[in-house]
Design a protein around this motif. Structure first.
Motif, PDB file in Angstrom:
ATOM      1  N   GLY A   1     -59.433  17.231 -16.329  1.00  0.00           N
ATOM      2  CA  GLY A   1     -60.315  18.245 -16.911  1.00  0.00           C
ATOM      3  C   GLY A   1     -59.608  19.102 -17.953  1.00  0.00           C
ATOM      4  N   LEU A   2     -58.395  19.557 -17.634  1.00  0.00           N
ATOM      5  CA  LEU A   2     -57.645  20.378 -18.584  1.00  0.00           C
ATOM      6  C   LEU A   2     -57.261  19.591 -19.833  1.00  0.00           C
ATOM      7  N   THR A   3     -56.848  18.355 -19.642  1.00  0.00           N
ATOM      8  CA  THR A   3     -56.453  17.529 -20.785  1.00  0.00           C
ATOM      9  C   THR A   3     -57.640  17.236 -21.682  1.00  0.00           C
ATOM     10  N   VAL A   4     -58.773  16.888 -21.105  1.00  0.00           N
ATOM     11  CA  VAL A   4     -59.977  16.631 -21.894  1.00  0.00           C
ATOM     12  C   VAL A   4     -60.410  17.905 -22.619  1.00  0.00           C
ATOM     13  N   ALA A   5     -60.326  19.059 -21.951  1.00  0.00           N
ATOM     14  CA  ALA A   5     -60.687  20.328 -22.602  1.00  0.00           C
ATOM     15  C   ALA A   5     -59.784  20.613 -23.795  1.00  0.00           C
ATOM     16  N   LEU A   6     -58.491  20.376 -23.649  1.00  0.00           N
ATOM     17  CA  LEU A   6     -57.571  20.572 -24.779  1.00  0.00           C
ATOM     18  C   LEU A   6     -57.882  19.613 -25.922  1.00  0.00           C
ATOM     19  N   GLY A   7     -58.171  18.372 -25.599  1.00  0.00           N
ATOM     20  CA  GLY A   7     -58.502  17.390 -26.639  1.00  0.00           C
ATOM     21  C   GLY A   7     -59.781  17.750 -27.378  1.00  0.00           C
ATOM     22  N   ILE A   8     -60.820  18.099 -26.638  1.00  0.00           N
ATOM     23  CA  ILE A   8     -62.094  18.472 -27.267  1.00  0.00           C
ATOM     24  C   ILE A   8     -61.930  19.777 -28.050  1.00  0.00           C
ATOM     25  N   GLY A   9     -61.130  20.704 -27.511  1.00  0.00           N
ATOM     26  CA  GLY A   9     -60.853  21.939 -28.238  1.00  0.00           C
ATOM     27  C   GLY A   9     -60.187  21.672 -29.577  1.00  0.00           C
ATOM     28  N   SER A  10     -59.298  20.685 -29.619  1.00  0.00           N
ATOM     29  CA  SER A  10     -58.641  20.322 -30.887  1.00  0.00           C
ATOM     30  C   SER A  10     -59.642  19.745 -31.878  1.00  0.00           C
ATOM     31  N   VAL A  11     -60.590  18.980 -31.385  1.00  0.00           N
ATOM     32  CA  VAL A  11     -61.605  18.393 -32.266  1.00  0.00           C
ATOM     33  C   VAL A  11     -62.546  19.468 -32.812  1.00  0.00           C
ATOM     34  N   LEU A  12     -62.938  20.409 -31.977  1.00  0.00           N
ATOM     35  CA  LEU A  12     -63.920  21.429 -32.356  1.00  0.00           C
ATOM     36  C   LEU A  12     -63.305  22.676 -32.987  1.00  0.00           C
ATOM     37  N   MET A  13     -61.979  22.739 -33.060  1.00  0.00           N
ATOM     38  CA  MET A  13     -61.307  23.940 -33.533  1.00  0.00           C
ATOM     39  C   MET A  13     -61.731  24.302 -34.957  1.00  0.00           C
ATOM     40  N   ARG A  14     -61.954  25.595 -35.157  1.00  0.00           N
ATOM     41  CA  ARG A  14     -62.249  26.098 -36.496  1.00  0.00           C
ATOM     42  C   ARG A  14     -61.687  27.508 -36.611  1.00  0.00           C
ATOM     43  N   MET A  15     -61.331  27.874 -37.823  1.00  0.00           N
ATOM     44  CA  MET A  15     -60.765  29.179 -38.082  1.00  0.00           C
ATOM     45  C   MET A  15     -61.656  29.919 -39.061  1.00  0.00           C
ATOM     46  N   THR A  16     -61.940  31.175 -38.758  1.00  0.00           N
ATOM     47  CA  THR A  16     -62.727  32.010 -39.656  1.00  0.00           C
ATOM     48  C   THR A  16     -61.814  33.093 -40.217  1.00  0.00           C
ATOM     49  N   VAL A  17     -61.825  33.219 -41.541  1.00  0.00           N
ATOM     50  CA  VAL A  17     -61.082  34.267 -42.226  1.00  0.00           C
ATOM     51  C   VAL A  17     -62.118  35.210 -42.817  1.00  0.00           C
ATOM     52  N   ARG A  18     -62.004  36.489 -42.472  1.00  0.00           N
ATOM     53  CA  ARG A  18     -62.976  37.482 -42.958  1.00  0.00           C
ATOM     54  C   ARG A  18     -62.215  38.706 -43.470  1.00  0.00           C
TER      55      ARG A  18
END
Length: 166
Positions: free
Chosen positions: A59-76
């Motif tokens: 579960g933790l490994t899959v969460a880290l992998g999916i988090g890497s795929v969905l990661m986004r950064m907002t600069v404001r």
């Protein structure tokens, strides 16, 4: 005088996406092999605690992998410079008057300690893929370097709000 808000979002690059899916696929594959294969050398089936540890690790490994795929950064840039990375909980807010220098830099994994949120000598780097970015020197704090699509616009928005961008 009111200055317009500058906001942009940077998504995970190709490398982060490939790594994320590779982590998910590998974790699921290893879990399937462990659960499907007979215990063999132990001559006993896996215990409930073995399965529990496997499920939590998976579960933790899959969460880290999916988090890497969905990661986004907002600069404001508004009243403060805010750099936020989701789905992780990284957020840094800096008042423009605390900024002693802001400059456009070219960021790569090699000069930023790798992809992701990294501690680098004297500061922090946030890099989801290579390309242009901004390095901000902050009075009394660690510097911040982050990747963005419009670094000149970020520096100009900071300058308009009183940041020293020499």
């Amino acid at each position: 005088m009111s200055h317009p808000v500058h906001e942009e979002t940077v998504r995970s690059g190709r490398t982060m996406t490939i790594i994320g899916w590779a982590v998910v696929t590998t974790a699921v594959g290893i879990a399937a092999l462990v659960l499907a294969a007979p215990a063999g050398w132990q001559d006993q089936p896996p215990t409930a605690s073995d399965v529990g540890v496997l499920v939590v690790t998976l579960g933790l490994t899959v969460a880290l992998g999916i988090g890497s795929v969905l990661m986004r950064m907002t600069v404001r840039v508004d009243e403060v410079l805010e750099v936020r990375v989701r789905p992780w909980w990284y957020r840094r807010r800096i008042a423009p008057e605390q900024i002693t220098a802001a400059e456009v830099v070219h960021m790569t994994g090699g000069n930023s300690g790798g992809l992701g949120i990294r501690l680098v000598p004297g500061g922090t780097a946030v890099l989801l893929d290579g390309g242009p970015g901004v390095q901000v020197t902050i009075r009394g704090a660690r510097s911040l370097r982050f990747r963005c699509n419009e670094p000149d616009a970020v520096v100009e928005a900071l300058r308009a709000r009183g940041a020293s961008t020499d």
